[in-house]
Design an enzyme around this catalytic site. Structure first.
Site, PDB file in Angstrom:
ATOM      1  N   ASN A 210       0.851  -1.198   0.000  1.00 36.95           N
ATOM      2  CA  ASN A 210       0.000   0.000   0.000  1.00 36.95           C
ATOM      3  C   ASN A 210       0.882   1.243   0.000  1.00 36.95           C
ATOM      4  OD1 ASN A 210       0.441   0.871   2.878  1.00 36.95           O
ATOM      5  ND2 ASN A 210      -0.386  -1.181   3.228  1.00 36.95           N
ATOM      6  N   ASP A 279      -4.720  -6.151   5.216  1.00 34.55           N
ATOM      7  CA  ASP A 279      -5.819  -6.926   5.818  1.00 34.55           C
ATOM      8  C   ASP A 279      -5.897  -8.318   5.213  1.00 34.55           C
ATOM      9  OD1 ASP A 279      -6.674  -4.909   7.532  1.00 34.55           O
ATOM     10  OD2 ASP A 279      -7.713  -3.896   5.884  1.00 34.55           O
ATOM     11  N   LYS A 289       8.478 -17.338  -9.980  1.00 39.07           N
ATOM     12  CA  LYS A 289       7.812 -16.182 -10.572  1.00 39.07           C
ATOM     13  C   LYS A 289       6.648 -16.657 -11.455  1.00 39.07           C
ATOM     14  CE  LYS A 289       8.672 -12.176 -13.409  1.00 39.07           C
ATOM     15  NZ  LYS A 289       9.402 -11.744 -14.565  1.00 39.07           N
ATOM     16  N   ILE A 307      -3.323  -7.210  14.321  1.00 40.03           N
ATOM     17  CA  ILE A 307      -2.308  -7.069  15.371  1.00 40.03           C
ATOM     18  C   ILE A 307      -2.829  -6.244  16.545  1.00 40.03           C
ATOM     19  CG2 ILE A 307       0.053  -6.287  15.861  1.00 40.03           C
ATOM     20  CD1 ILE A 307       0.554  -6.578  12.788  1.00 40.03           C
ATOM     21  N   VAL A 308      -3.411  -5.082  16.216  1.00 41.31           N
ATOM     22  CA  VAL A 308      -3.829  -4.177  17.293  1.00 41.31           C
ATOM     23  C   VAL A 308      -4.934  -4.814  18.149  1.00 41.31           C
ATOM     24  CG1 VAL A 308      -5.603  -2.739  16.151  1.00 41.31           C
ATOM     25  CG2 VAL A 308      -3.996  -1.692  17.731  1.00 41.31           C
ATOM     26  N   LYS A 337     -14.357   1.290  15.194  1.00 46.53           N
ATOM     27  CA  LYS A 337     -13.078   0.585  15.392  1.00 46.53           C
ATOM     28  C   LYS A 337     -12.605   0.673  16.828  1.00 46.53           C
ATOM     29  CE  LYS A 337     -11.365   0.741  10.845  1.00 46.53           C
ATOM     30  NZ  LYS A 337     -10.622   1.425   9.844  1.00 46.53           N
ATOM     31  N   LYS A 341     -12.295  -2.953  18.341  1.00 47.04           N
ATOM     32  CA  LYS A 341     -10.924  -3.417  18.575  1.00 47.04           C
ATOM     33  C   LYS A 341     -10.502  -3.207  20.029  1.00 47.04           C
ATOM     34  CE  LYS A 341      -9.363  -2.747  13.826  1.00 47.04           C
ATOM     35  NZ  LYS A 341      -8.196  -3.185  13.073  1.00 47.04           N
TER      36      LYS A 341
HETATM   37  O1  C5P Z   1      -9.336  -2.322  10.537  1.00 44.95           O
HETATM   38  P1  C5P Z   1      -8.362  -1.303  10.060  1.00 44.95           P
HETATM   39  O2  C5P Z   1      -7.257  -1.882   9.224  1.00 44.95           O
HETATM   40  O3  C5P Z   1      -8.959  -0.115   9.371  1.00 44.95           O
HETATM   41  O4  C5P Z   1      -7.737  -0.705  11.418  1.00 44.95           O
HETATM   42  C1  C5P Z   1      -6.654   0.157  11.433  1.00 44.95           C
HETATM   43  C2  C5P Z   1      -5.869  -0.031  12.686  1.00 44.95           C
HETATM   44  O5  C5P Z   1      -5.644  -1.411  12.928  1.00 44.95           O
HETATM   45  C3  C5P Z   1      -4.493   0.578  12.609  1.00 44.95           C
HETATM   46  O6  C5P Z   1      -4.094   1.001  13.884  1.00 44.95           O
HETATM   47  C4  C5P Z   1      -3.648  -0.580  12.099  1.00 44.95           C
HETATM   48  O7  C5P Z   1      -2.276  -0.405  12.473  1.00 44.95           O
HETATM   49  C5  C5P Z   1      -4.278  -1.744  12.815  1.00 44.95           C
HETATM   50  N1  C5P Z   1      -4.215  -3.018  12.096  1.00 44.95           N
HETATM   51  C6  C5P Z   1      -3.528  -4.089  12.656  1.00 44.95           C
HETATM   52  N2  C5P Z   1      -3.485  -5.300  12.030  1.00 44.95           N
HETATM   53  C7  C5P Z   1      -4.124  -5.481  10.849  1.00 44.95           C
HETATM   54  C8  C5P Z   1      -4.835  -4.421  10.268  1.00 44.95           C
HETATM   55  C9  C5P Z   1      -4.868  -3.207  10.913  1.00 44.95           C
HETATM   56  O8  C5P Z   1      -2.935  -3.916  13.719  1.00 44.95           O
HETATM   57  N3  C5P Z   1      -4.041  -6.654  10.265  1.00 44.95           N
END
Ligand code: C5P
Length: 411
Positions: A210, A279, A289, A307-308, A337, A341
């Site tokens: 990204n 995601d 390849k 992760i969060v 969120k 979360k």
């Molecule tokens: O759900 P979304 O991706 O929009 O949430 C954004 C938050 O979640 C950010 O703080 C991002 O660092 C964290 N995140 C994460 N692990 C993921 C996707 C997003 O920690 N796989």
């Protein structure tokens, strides 16, 4: 980190050959923005002249306790009050013995007794004198009373012998002295920050990524460090320079970032998840390849670990700050969120163009944040990410300290 700017330092110099290093020390203290007033014992003036220190400190040098001229200008009591810190470098065995006894038979010892400023000593003496039981006892007594001891170091000595008793070098003394003035909003708090994008491999040469540059996360790491925190930064691929004094761990994929975070997070009190973590990732990455054959190619994707959420859901969770990069319904999505979360705080930003069609959010110098926490919110207007990072760190520190206070009160 320079905390000496504008500080009033009384530099005490006692009789020892290391006094020559204190000339350089005076210069470096002034370079760091400190105002320096030098007080010398009679013994010290035998090694280096007061004139040297007068020229280097740009202030008169004080040597006499009872000196009409000095008392009319800045007498010992004024000097004691003026000081933000007193550093005695070199501190001889004799001066340590006198301080341990609370004697006041010259200007320097009297000044130390009369001042409430922090007192630091940089011992410098022959290694046998340093290891003598009397000196060791004096050093313990002084430390028990809250006197800071900087050094001594080991190494070759001016007397030709080798051992413990060398005065610390000037940069070490400057560092140690700045340490006395550290009082950032996140002082000594361990903060873990993630930054940048993740790259999810499709084959050995291609990946799904990204547009995140890592700038916001890196600016947050720097701002947290400036606020006194011990910072670990886990970064996806980014060309940003590592902020000074920040421990950086490089990763590439969401899975690697997850592993690194889980390993590090237990040592931290605050976790700021600024990374733009993928995601989804290709379910399998091809070992070779991929060749183009068909008109269309489908790649099956699977979810990555959030992760969060994993951190926020753990039993020993730190204070957790997430980001919500959105293109629409910013506030509503961010509030959802925050709740889903189980975050303590979320910083929502719009990615795309601002009113002047400039890029904001991803891969830009600029950002604007709407920061929301359980019982409050604040809008941080569009600004450089470095400025916003400092503002966000202040908000994080405020909420973190408030929560900690609340926990103490209800414990
Ligand atoms: O759900 P979304 O991706 O929009 O949430 C954004 C938050 O979640 C950010 O703080 C991002 O660092 C964290 N995140 C994460 N692990 C993921 C996707 C997003 O920690 N796989």
């Amino acid at each position: 980190m320079n905390t000496l700017n504008g500080k009033h330092i009384v530099l005490g110099i006692t009789g020892g050959i290391a006094a020559y290093k204190s000339a350089e020390l005076t210069r470096r203290l002034r370079d760091a923005g400190a105002q320096v007033r030098v007080v010398m014992t009679h013994g010290a003036t035998g090694f280096v002249t007061p004139l040297t220190f007068q020229a280097l400190s740009a202030n008169p040098v004080h040597t006499e306790l009872l000196d009409e001229a000095a008392e009319a200008g800045m007498g010992h009591i004024e000097l004691a009050r003026w000081a933000d810190a007193i550093l005695i470098a070199p501190a001889s065995a004799n001066s340590m013995a006198k301080l341990a006894q609370g004697r006041a038979d010259d200007l320097l010892t009297t000044l130390c007794l009369a001042s409430e400023a922090p007192l630091a000593l940089a011992p410098a003496m022959n290694h046998v004198m340093w290891s003598d039981a009397a000196t060791q006892d004096n050093s313990s007594i002084l430390q028990q009373r809250g006197v800071h001891l900087f050094g001594p170091a080991s190494g070759s000595q001016a007397c030709g012998e080798t051992g413990e008793g060398r005065m610390l070098d000037v940069p070490e003394l400057i560092d140690a002295l700045s340490g006395l003035f550290k009082s950032g909003v996140l002082q000594d708090i361990n903060v873990l920050v993630t930054a940048g994008p993740t790259w999810e491999p499709i084959d050995p040469v291609r990946f799904i990524g990204n547009r995140s540059s890592g700038r916001m996360g890196f600016a947050l790491a720097r701002a947290a460090r400036e606020a006194g925190a011990n910072v670990t930064l886990i970064s996806g691929p980014s060309s940003e320079a590592t902020p000074e004094d920040v421990h950086r761990i490089d990763v590439e994929t969401a899975a690697q970032m997850y592993e690194a975070v889980i390993q590090q997070v237990r040592h931290n009190q605050v976790f700021i998840s600024a990374a733009a973590v993928a995601d989804y990732r290709p379910k399998t990455a091809s070992a070779q390849k991929l060749k183009k054959h068909d008109a269309e190619l489908s790649i099956e994707l699977e979810r990555t670990e959030d992760i969060v959420s994993a951190v926020a859901g753990s039993s020993t969770r730190p204070f957790v700050v997430g980001f919500a990069a959105e293109t629409e319904n910013i506030e509503t999505n961010a509030r959802t969120k925050l709740k889903n979360k189980a975050l303590d705080m979320i910083a929502a930003n719009r990615v795309g163009k601002d009113a002047n069609a400039q890029d904001i959010g991803f891969n830009s110098e600029y950002n604007a944040l709407h920061v929301i926490w359980t019982d409050g919110e604040q809008v941080l207007e569009q600004a450089r990410k470095t400025t916003l990072a400092r503002e966000l760190i202040n908000l994080v520190a405020h909420q973190y300290n408030k929560n900690r206070q609340h926990e103490k009160n209800t414990a």
